[in-house]
Design an enzyme around this catalytic site. Structure first.
Site, PDB file in Angstrom:
ATOM      1  N   TYR A   1       0.843  -1.199   0.000  1.00  0.00           N
ATOM      2  CA  TYR A   1       0.000   0.000   0.000  1.00  0.00           C
ATOM      3  C   TYR A   1       0.876   1.245   0.000  1.00  0.00           C
ATOM      4  O   TYR A   1       1.772   1.384   0.839  1.00  0.00           O
ATOM      5  CB  TYR A   1      -0.894   0.003   1.241  1.00  0.00           C
ATOM      6  CG  TYR A   1      -1.746   1.233   1.384  1.00  0.00           C
ATOM      7  CD1 TYR A   1      -2.859   1.431   0.577  1.00  0.00           C
ATOM      8  CD2 TYR A   1      -1.444   2.193   2.346  1.00  0.00           C
ATOM      9  CE1 TYR A   1      -3.649   2.564   0.718  1.00  0.00           C
ATOM     10  CE2 TYR A   1      -2.232   3.324   2.502  1.00  0.00           C
ATOM     11  CZ  TYR A   1      -3.329   3.517   1.675  1.00  0.00           C
ATOM     12  OH  TYR A   1      -4.115   4.641   1.816  1.00  0.00           O
TER      13      TYR A   1
ATOM     14  N   ASP B   1       9.168   2.415   0.524  1.00  0.00           N
ATOM     15  CA  ASP B   1       8.088   3.075   1.255  1.00  0.00           C
ATOM     16  C   ASP B   1       8.218   2.644   2.709  1.00  0.00           C
ATOM     17  O   ASP B   1       7.804   1.550   3.097  1.00  0.00           O
ATOM     18  CB  ASP B   1       6.734   2.655   0.678  1.00  0.00           C
ATOM     19  CG  ASP B   1       5.566   3.361   1.351  1.00  0.00           C
ATOM     20  OD1 ASP B   1       5.753   3.890   2.464  1.00  0.00           O
ATOM     21  OD2 ASP B   1       4.460   3.366   0.770  1.00  0.00           O
TER      22      ASP B   1
ATOM     23  N   LYS C   1       4.441   8.529   9.661  1.00  0.00           N
ATOM     24  CA  LYS C   1       3.970   7.901  10.894  1.00  0.00           C
ATOM     25  C   LYS C   1       4.907   8.115  12.077  1.00  0.00           C
ATOM     26  O   LYS C   1       4.863   9.144  12.727  1.00  0.00           O
ATOM     27  CB  LYS C   1       3.682   6.417  10.657  1.00  0.00           C
ATOM     28  CG  LYS C   1       2.472   6.160   9.749  1.00  0.00           C
ATOM     29  CD  LYS C   1       2.101   4.705   9.705  1.00  0.00           C
ATOM     30  CE  LYS C   1       0.955   4.422   8.740  1.00  0.00           C
ATOM     31  NZ  LYS C   1      -0.353   4.855   9.222  1.00  0.00           N
TER      32      LYS C   1
END
Length: 429
Positions: free
Chosen positions: A150, A239, A267
């Site tokens: 994702y 990522d 994050k």
């Protein structure tokens, strides 16, 4: 803990809030996955350390950790102090300020590929910036991504996120936005070797597939991807929105010893504040430095988020030798406990773990590779996480659990007890 099997939590205030919220707020939430929680999407009142307290006064040991950002737990003193000091200076949105340079310096000190950095607010934005830099640096347009990885919800990469569907992951996506994307099975070095060529601008992947279900890369896979992208002059993008500052101080690239050209961070770097970054080697980042890539954003590098990120990274830097082994050991113990209890109860339940992240699966007794995801029962996992919630734990409804530096040995002991009770309750259904 207020929540026990004998005194099950009530959710009347959460239900009342939901009835109110759905009147004008789409689905009563601000992010679609939050609607999945049973028995009701729980409305939170406050948090401290690793304990969440909802609007009904129920306490939970938190394993959502804000979907991953709260690497230091809720309200870590050093981050709170930094934010208060920054607020006293005024918000100063859209200004140049000394914090930006300091955060970029910290990234260079901690992330192996991080020579030059640039800041945005979300992981989705950072992915788009990284792809744009790669295309500008190479003069090419085609991208390789991997199934079940994702990379945010923009049309250009929001595909092939679920088993059996290589197409769009949402209604309303522009099907032409992915005309230059090639999809390959994550972990399959042979398939990747057959697909890669010098026609591509970039390869983007999760070095450890946490989002898909906590899968470590197969032996030699990342090394093969690194070798072949280098041979073909293709930009390799990790990522690390999830894995950055979570798996190790230097993220997945430190843990697995493979260094990409560009990395997307998010994050955990912000300790709960919205901030993300693209960082990479000077040669590739030159496309941004020299102005050929346009990079705009009112909230890019905003002082509040940057101050939180500085405090967070400095704290992790100071304590890395103790924090990461402890978090990883706690996560490994939880995974082992889930698997042992599931086996003892003869349940089709298992757990994977990479670093400080755990994924619980239902409908299967082993989840060895991403290709096995089709066998998992996504409906039953929500029912299992409901049982855990009723016993004082707060995982994500889809079964993902994040550890933090604030989880103590005592928290883990309570967690083991609650896991056992939750699994027994699930078995009795």
């Amino acid at each position: 803990m207020q929540t026990t099997q004998r005194d099950m939590p009530a959710f009347s205030n959460s239900r009342q809030y939901r009835d109110f919220a759905v009147r004008h707020l789409a689905n009563g939430v601000s992010s679609t996955p939050r609607t999945a929680q049973l028995p009701v999407p729980v409305a939170m009142d406050h948090a401290r350390g690793v304990v969440l307290t909802d609007v009904d006064g129920n306490d939970y040991i938190d394993y959502t950790m804000g979907y991953g950002p709260l690497i230091l737990g809720h309200n870590p003193p050093e981050v709170v102090a930094a934010l208060k000091a920054e607020i006293d200076k005024g918000f100063r949105t859209a200004s140049v300020h000394p914090g930006e340079g300091r955060l970029a310096e910290l990234i260079a000190e901690t992330v192996p590929c991080g020579e030059i950095s640039s800041f945005v607010s979300t992981g989705t934005e950072a992915v788009q910036l990284a792809l744009r830099i790669a295309r500008a640096a190479t003069g090419r347009t085609r991208i390789i991504k991997f199934r079940a990885n994702y990379h945010g919800w923009f049309d250009s990469v929001h595909i092939a996120n679920a088993p059996g569907n290589d197409g769009p992951s949402s209604g309303g996506q522009d099907p032409k936005a992915v005309e230059n994307i090639t999809v390959v099975d994550w972990g399959d070095a042979a398939a990747f070797a057959a697909a890669i060529s010098s026609d591509y601008a970039a390869v983007i992947l999760e070095a450890a597939a946490i989002n898909a279900g906590c899968f470590a890369p197969p032996e030699g896979f990342l090394e093969s991807v690194r070798d072949l992208t280098s041979r073909h002059g293709v930009v390799l993008i990790f990522d690390e929105v999830i894995t950055g500052y979570r798996l190790a101080l230097g993220g997945a690239q430190e843990m697995f010893g493979v260094v990409p050209d560009l990395t997307v961070l998010g994050k955990a770097i912000g300790a709960g504040m919205p901030v993300s970054a693209v960082t990479g080697n000077r040669a590739v980042m030159e496309a941004l430095v020299n102005g050929s890539v346009m990079h705009r954003g009112t909230f890019n590098g905003n002082p509040l988020s940057v101050s939180a990120a500085i405090a967070c990274v400095e704290s992790l830097q100071r304590g890395a030798a103790e924090i990461y082994p402890r978090m990883n050991a706690h996560a490994a113990a939880i995974q082992a406990h889930i698997n042992a209890e599931a086996a003892a109860l003869d349940l089709d339940v298992c757990a994977n773990q990479v670093g400080s992240a755990i994924q619980i699966f239902t409908g299967v007794r082993q989840m060895a590779r991403i290709g096995d995801l089709a066998g998992a029962d996504r409906g039953k996992i929500v029912k299992l996480t409901e049982k855990l919630l009723l016993n004082g734990l707060m995982p994500l409804p889809r079964g993902l659990m994040y550890l933090s530096a604030a989880h103590t040995d005592a928290d883990i002991e309570k967690t083991m007890h609650a896991l056992s009770k939750g699994l027994h309750a699930y078995a009795a259904v």
